[in-house]
Design an enzyme around this catalytic site. Structure first.
Site: not given
Length: 249
Positions: A103, A51, A47, A49, A106
């Protein structure tokens, strides 16, 4: 107030210089070696993302992981970006492992669980909404947090199925033992775990019969029987062993 403090780009450049100097001191051969080419053993599909930084959470170094990231780690078979990355990683870099990782928390999965109109992103999230529809009974029986976590897993497992339907991956599994993994990362703890994405021998045979491609005439050993299943002695992909995230592969 200093100029650097008010200019984030200057700060980034300064931090980069410090990092490059530290790497040159601690591992003087690393960057010169990377300048000559790359030989990663892992293709990571994850992803976007911020993080979920794959090299960091795997405790690996530059050059160790070839990467494709998008919103909610969705694999559209017709997406030229992800398919080009997969082709290059498998056919040219000869990676040994393909990891598709979702994750916790999400945003894309949470959006697919909602019915708010989001515009263009709705088209991108369509495969996850289809999973929501297909597994409606299972998902509605769960609480909000459990529901999102389950859909994250379902999305990863579907992505692994899509990967295994890729002709380049089918060939690489047969010819050199490429392994495909589905994983979920816990943002709150830093833990990475592998999902059970096993398929039966019969499922593997039918998948290969439907998605395998070749140049020219099909080899005799791979021609289909009347029921559409190859009559070859090909061994379908075996159940994968867990991958230790902090060990070099």
């Amino acid at each position: 107030m200093s100029t650097e403090a008010t200019n984030p780009v200057r700060t980034l450049l300064s931090r980069n210089k410090t990092w490059a100097e530290r790497i040159a001191k601690e591992e003087p051969s690393l960057l010169p070696a990377l300048a000559t080419g790359q030989k990663p053993e892992i293709l990571w599909i994850g992803c976007s993302d911020s993080r979920v930084p794959e090299t960091t959470l795997l405790d690996l170094k530059p050059g160790d992981v070839f990467v494709h990231r998008n919103i909610a780690n969705v694999l559209h078979p017709g997406d030229l970006s992800s398919q080009s990355v997969i082709f290059y990683a498998v056919e040219h870099l000869k990676v040994k492992h393909v990891i598709l990782c979702g994750h916790a928390g999400c945003g894309g999965v949470n959006a697919a669980l909602d019915n708010k109109k989001l515009g263009l992103i709705d088209t991108w999230l369509l495969p996850i909404r289809l999973l929501r529809q297909q597994h409606r009974d299972t998902l509605t029986a769960l609480t909000g947090g459990e529901r999102a976590a389950k859909l994250v897993e379902l999305n990863v497992q579907q992505g692994v199925r899509t990967l295994r339907e890729n002709p380049s991956i089918i060939d690489a599994i047969r010819e050199r033992g490429l392994q495909v993994h589905g994983m979920v990362y816990n943002v709150g703890t830093g833990d990475l775990r592998e999902l059970d994405c096993a398929e039966s021998d019969e499922e593997a045979r039918r998948r290969v019969a439907a998605f395998e491609t070749w140049a020219g005439t099909a080899p005799t050993s791979r021609k289909e029987t009347a029921n559409g299943v190859p009559n070859s002695g090909h061994n379908p992909e075996e159940k994968q062993l867990p991958l230790q995230a902090k060990e070099r592969l």
